[in-house]
Design a protein around this motif. Structure first.
Motif, short mmCIF file in Angstrom:
data_model
loop_
_atom_site.label_atom_id
_atom_site.label_comp_id
_atom_site.label_asym_id
_atom_site.label_seq_id
_atom_site.Cartn_x
_atom_site.Cartn_y
_atom_site.Cartn_z
N ASP A 79 124.51 88.59 -86.33
CA ASP A 79 125.04 87.66 -87.33
C ASP A 79 124.35 86.31 -87.21
OD1 ASP A 79 126.80 89.48 -88.40
OD2 ASP A 79 128.57 88.71 -87.34
N GLU A 80 124.29 85.60 -88.32
CA GLU A 80 123.66 84.29 -88.35
C GLU A 80 124.74 83.22 -88.50
OE1 GLU A 80 120.18 81.91 -90.86
OE2 GLU A 80 120.21 84.10 -90.78
N VAL A 81 124.58 82.11 -87.80
CA VAL A 81 125.50 80.98 -87.92
C VAL A 81 124.71 79.70 -88.13
CG1 VAL A 81 127.35 82.01 -86.53
CG2 VAL A 81 125.58 80.64 -85.39
N LEU A 82 125.32 78.75 -88.80
CA LEU A 82 124.72 77.43 -89.01
C LEU A 82 125.38 76.45 -88.05
CD1 LEU A 82 122.86 75.57 -90.66
CD2 LEU A 82 124.79 75.19 -92.22
N ARG B 207 121.20 79.02 -86.53
CA ARG B 207 120.27 78.20 -87.29
C ARG B 207 120.71 76.75 -87.07
NH1 ARG B 207 119.38 79.03 -93.70
NH2 ARG B 207 119.27 81.21 -92.97
N VAL B 208 119.99 76.03 -86.23
CA VAL B 208 120.41 74.70 -85.80
C VAL B 208 119.78 73.62 -86.68
CG1 VAL B 208 120.45 73.06 -83.89
CG2 VAL B 208 120.67 75.51 -83.43
N LEU B 209 120.62 72.73 -87.19
CA LEU B 209 120.16 71.51 -87.83
C LEU B 209 120.41 70.39 -86.82
CD1 LEU B 209 121.57 71.89 -91.47
CD2 LEU B 209 119.28 72.47 -90.63
N ASP B 210 119.38 70.04 -86.09
CA ASP B 210 119.52 69.08 -85.00
C ASP B 210 119.22 67.67 -85.52
OD1 ASP B 210 119.66 67.70 -82.66
OD2 ASP B 210 118.04 68.79 -81.64
N PHE B 211 120.26 66.86 -85.62
CA PHE B 211 120.11 65.48 -86.08
C PHE B 211 119.96 64.52 -84.90
CE2 PHE B 211 122.73 67.71 -89.32
CZ PHE B 211 121.76 67.77 -90.30
N ILE C 22 122.65 69.74 -94.83
CA ILE C 22 123.58 70.86 -94.61
C ILE C 22 123.85 71.57 -95.94
CG2 ILE C 22 125.90 71.49 -93.88
CD1 ILE C 22 125.83 69.03 -92.00
N ALA C 23 124.09 70.79 -96.99
CA ALA C 23 124.37 71.37 -98.30
C ALA C 23 123.19 72.20 -98.79
CB ALA C 23 124.69 70.27 -99.31
N GLN C 24 121.97 71.69 -98.59
CA GLN C 24 120.79 72.42 -99.06
C GLN C 24 120.63 73.73 -98.29
OE1 GLN C 24 118.72 71.40 -101.76
NE2 GLN C 24 118.32 73.59 -101.49
N THR C 25 120.89 73.69 -97.00
CA THR C 25 120.77 74.90 -96.19
C THR C 25 121.76 75.96 -96.65
OG1 THR C 25 120.04 73.59 -94.29
CG2 THR C 25 120.84 75.81 -93.84
N LEU C 26 122.98 75.54 -96.93
CA LEU C 26 123.99 76.48 -97.40
C LEU C 26 123.66 76.99 -98.80
CD1 LEU C 26 127.18 74.62 -96.12
CD2 LEU C 26 126.36 76.85 -95.32
N ALA C 27 123.16 76.10 -99.66
CA ALA C 27 122.80 76.50 -101.02
C ALA C 27 121.65 77.49 -101.03
CB ALA C 27 122.44 75.27 -101.85
N ILE D 213 124.65 83.56 -93.56
CA ILE D 213 125.37 82.68 -92.62
C ILE D 213 126.84 83.07 -92.64
CG2 ILE D 213 126.08 80.31 -92.14
CD1 ILE D 213 123.43 79.41 -93.43
N LYS D 214 127.31 83.58 -91.51
CA LYS D 214 128.69 84.08 -91.43
C LYS D 214 129.68 83.01 -90.98
CE LYS D 214 127.16 88.07 -92.59
NZ LYS D 214 127.32 88.49 -94.02
#
Length: 404
Positions: free
Chosen positions: A88-91, A114-118, A129-134, A141-142
């Motif tokens: 499974d994939e997670v954000l 899937r890490v968005l490291d700020f 975050i919105a763009q990644t989900l869109a 992404i579960k």
């Protein structure tokens, strides 16, 4: 030249001002100081059943909670074991060490993060975050693993805004919130905010020694658990929330003395009232920030989170020029009996070892005189070590605490 204080100044009760484990109230310690009880029937069994609704009042949920013997990392693993499977994939949006740590634990379970490291010096970028989900058109992404307050950086992240993003995009991912540093300190409302899984532990806002982890979950998360092909016997939350015998609450022997301490701590929280608990933490945090702003008016002293709206009310991450953070921590502990938190996971290019960073923990069993003692101790250390800092910090803190 640093003057050594009289050794008598370090006698008396030490003050552990780190962001967990927090100060354990005497009432909790007394409740735990008893002989081992019967774990099969009687008062302990009855008390455990009574704990459940009071735990849910802290999380502001009408849904279920499972209790585990373990720390916050155990809570991470338990939560993921119930709703996610290998592959499974997670954000994971990250604003500090603990977002990265949760992602690493997911990877260890065969989950693909899937890490968005700020980084540790910036908040979440909601647009990214919105763009990644869109972009996730097929909903691979579960779950979104979201740390509410990152204890390393002291950023308080916007969980309701994340829920709104998921809803606006009609994305079905579970919203999973790490509230280990925030629950019982910063406002958190699981049901009102639309959180599917919330995780916390005993050693911070709940004022109990380390050793208990709590996983709260709603009906959507329960359905995800039911769809799993298998769940570890130990981590499985289903028998823990609907046990057919007492030991099933804990998959074995109960954490007896922690439960007695938790009973007393929950009584203290609800006697004060959750809204008052949040307000107390907010006022004490503003008191600390007022002092920090004055210290930072000259020299290298600065708060890691510049925007007050993004700061936690439970922990404050701070920076001096390296190695002054480490020097300050060592001095106040040796001379005043005051322990500050290390700069956990914090570093910059010019301070790769993080020796300029340190943290204040102001969570759980804290009041005005404790915070003023903390600030006075830091002022003393800055003065003794000739570390450049602005003046008027203690007076600024006193004005906030006095409501002036």
């Amino acid at each position: 030249m640093v003057q050594n204080l009289n050794p008598a100044t370090v006698q008396g009760r030490e003050y552990l001002a780190i962001p967990g484990p927090s100060v354990v109230p005497d009432r909790v310690l007394r409740a735990m100081h008893r002989a081992s009880p019967n774990i099969y029937e009687g008062a302990l069994v009855e008390m455990t059943h009574e704990l459940i609704p009071d735990l849910k009042r802290v999380a502001r949920t009408e849904h279920d909670v499972a209790i585990y013997i373990g720390n916050g990392h155990a809570g991470w693993e338990a939560a993921m074991a119930n709703v996610l499977a290998a592959g499974d994939e997670v954000l994971v949006p990250s604003s500090g060490r603990f977002g990265i740590g949760w992602a690493d634990m997911a990877e260890g379970q065969g989950i693909r993060p899937r890490v968005l490291d700020f980084g540790s010096h910036a908040p979440w970028d909601m647009a990214r975050i919105a763009q990644t989900l869109a972009d996730d058109k097929t909903h691979q992404i579960k779950a979104v693993l979201a740390v509410h307050v990152d204890t390393s950086s002291s950023y308080r992240n916007d969980i309701p805004a994340l829920r709104a993003l998921l809803d606006d995009l009609k994305h079905p991912a579970l919203l999973m919130a790490d509230c280990i540093a925030s629950m019982g300190c910063d406002r958190f409302e699981m049901d009102a905010w639309g959180v599917d899984v919330a995780i916390t532990a005993s050693q911070k806002g709940l004022m109990v020694p380390p050793g208990l982890a709590f996983v709260f979950f709603n009906d959507k998360a329960a359905a995800a658990r039911a769809a799993q092909p298998r769940v570890s016997r130990y981590w499985d939350w289903a028998p823990r929330v609907d046990p057919d015998f007492y030991a099933a609450f804990f998959c074995g022997t109960a954490p007896t003395h922690h439960l007695y301490g938790l009973r007393e701590a929950l009584d203290m929280i609800h006697d004060e009232g959750m809204t008052r608990v949040w307000d107390r933490h907010a006022q004490l945090a503003r008191t600390i920030w007022a002092a920090c702003e004055r210290w930072g008016s000259s020299g290298a002293f600065q708060m890691n989170v510049p925007d007050p709206h993004q700061r936690s009310h439970a922990v404050t991450s701070l920076r001096l020029q390296a190695p002054d953070g480490a020097r300050l921590r060592a001095w106040v502990e040796a001379h005043l009996g005051l322990t500050l938190g290390i700069g956990l996971g914090m570093s910059t290019a010019d301070d790769p070892k993080g020796e300029g960073f340190f943290r204040f923990g102001h969570m759980g069993h804290v009041n005005g005189q404790m915070i003023m003692g903390l600030l006075g101790g830091v002022q003393t250390g800055l003065t003794a070590l000739n570390i450049s800092h602005g003046s008027g910090a203690i007076e600024a803190a006193a004005r906030v605490l006095a409501g002036r």
